[in-house]
Every structure is written in C-alpha cells, then in structure tokens.
Write a protein that holds these residues in place. Sequence first.
Motif, PDB file in Angstrom:
ATOM      1  N   ARG A   3       0.839  -1.214   0.000  1.00 15.39           N
ATOM      2  CA  ARG A   3       0.000   0.000   0.000  1.00 15.39           C
ATOM      3  C   ARG A   3       0.866   1.252   0.000  1.00 15.39           C
ATOM      4  N   ASP A   6       2.193   1.596  -3.459  1.00 13.41           N
ATOM      5  CA  ASP A   6       1.090   2.061  -4.303  1.00 13.41           C
ATOM      6  C   ASP A   6       0.913   3.572  -4.192  1.00 13.41           C
ATOM      7  N   PHE A   7       0.784   4.041  -2.959  1.00 11.94           N
ATOM      8  CA  PHE A   7       0.510   5.460  -2.744  1.00 11.94           C
ATOM      9  C   PHE A   7       1.650   6.331  -3.276  1.00 11.94           C
ATOM     10  N   VAL A  95      -5.740   4.619  -7.284  1.00 10.75           N
ATOM     11  CA  VAL A  95      -4.705   4.015  -6.438  1.00 10.75           C
ATOM     12  C   VAL A  95      -4.420   4.922  -5.242  1.00 10.75           C
ATOM     13  N   GLY A  98      -6.892   4.616  -2.591  1.00 10.73           N
ATOM     14  CA  GLY A  98      -6.949   3.326  -1.914  1.00 10.73           C
ATOM     15  C   GLY A  98      -8.008   2.389  -2.456  1.00 10.73           C
ATOM     16  N   SER A 101      -4.928  -0.968  -6.446  1.00  7.72           N
ATOM     17  CA  SER A 101      -3.483  -1.110  -6.290  1.00  7.72           C
ATOM     18  C   SER A 101      -2.871  -0.968  -7.684  1.00  7.72           C
ATOM     19  N   LEU A 128      -7.339  -6.015  -3.369  1.00  6.90           N
ATOM     20  CA  LEU A 128      -7.641  -4.793  -4.109  1.00  6.90           C
ATOM     21  C   LEU A 128      -7.488  -5.067  -5.601  1.00  6.90           C
TER      22      LEU A 128
END
Length: 182
Positions: A3, A6-7, A95, A98, A101, A128
């Motif tokens: 995560r 991803d962010f 993405v 959230g 992904s 996700l």
Amino acid sequence: MIRLFDFVLAFIGLVCFSPILLIVFLVGLFDTGHPIFIQKRVGRGQKAFNLIKFRTMSLDTRSVASHLANESSITKLGGFLRKTKLDELPQLINVVKGEMSLVGPRPNLFNQEELIEARERLGIYDALPGITGLAQIQNIDMSTPDLLAKVDREMIDTLSVRNYFKYIIKTVTGSGSGDAIK
C-alpha cells in the motif's frame, strides 16, 4: 508495504505525468467532448467504486467488457491511448484513494456474472483490484473467466515486492496488450 508503494508511486506518477494527463484531456475534448470515462466496477469485498480512465470509445458505446465491444466503437485517439496504455493513467487517482493497487486483478463490471462467480469461488475479491497484474502481462483477458480467475489467484498467492515491481516493469515495457476488442 505494498500500500505504501502504491501510494508513493501513484502520487509520483500523477505529478510526473501531469503534463501528459493534461494534453490527453485537452485532445480528448476534441475527440469525444468528454475525455474522462468513469464506470462502476467491482472492488475489494465486491464493493462498487468509480474507475477513472480516459475515454477510448464513442459516447454511445454500451457498457460491456472490452472483449464484447465492437472495434468500430474505438475512436482514433482511443486506439492510440489503448495501444500506449495511456488510457489507464487516470487510474492512478484510484490508487491514491486506496480503491485500487498498481498490481492486482483487473476490476470487472457488475454485469460480468460468469467472471464474478469464478472470482468468488477463488476469493479474488479479498484483494484490491489493480491496474496491471499477471493476467495482463500474459494477455489473459475477461473473455476467459475461469482462466482469468485462476491466474488472478496465482498472482495473489505469489505476490511479493519482487513480483509487484516485475509486473509493473513488464507492463511499462510493453508486455500484454490489454483487453481484446472484437
């Protein structure tokens, strides 16, 4: 950890690609008049979310999976966007929010009942959805629901930081052609 990747990667991508996003948006205004395409898709836990993409088909195209759409529905700009995968860039917003992904099973439509059943059996909706993944780089699209669900499960079961970056790099370097259009 994924995560966080991803962010950070999606945020950096949005910043770095903002000139391209702006250019495609402006050109899209002349192509269809509505360059952004927002569609309800099945997310984690089978909850609905709004997938954001650049529009690649004419406004009157019915809402079906890409493999069921007619090639004549694709606009000239849309053909270029699909070939270069630039139509996917706005999903970086999903993405960052959230909802998706970078790597995960491609989110399907709610009317793809066979695929939903196959994915439910294998617990795919616990993950996700993603912009790319193992099925995409292997050219497996939603026209083969059981195979797609099986490959999605394999990807989820073997997803590591190494595979995460491998799928992203393979996608960026041209592996996979996306969903087939008739």
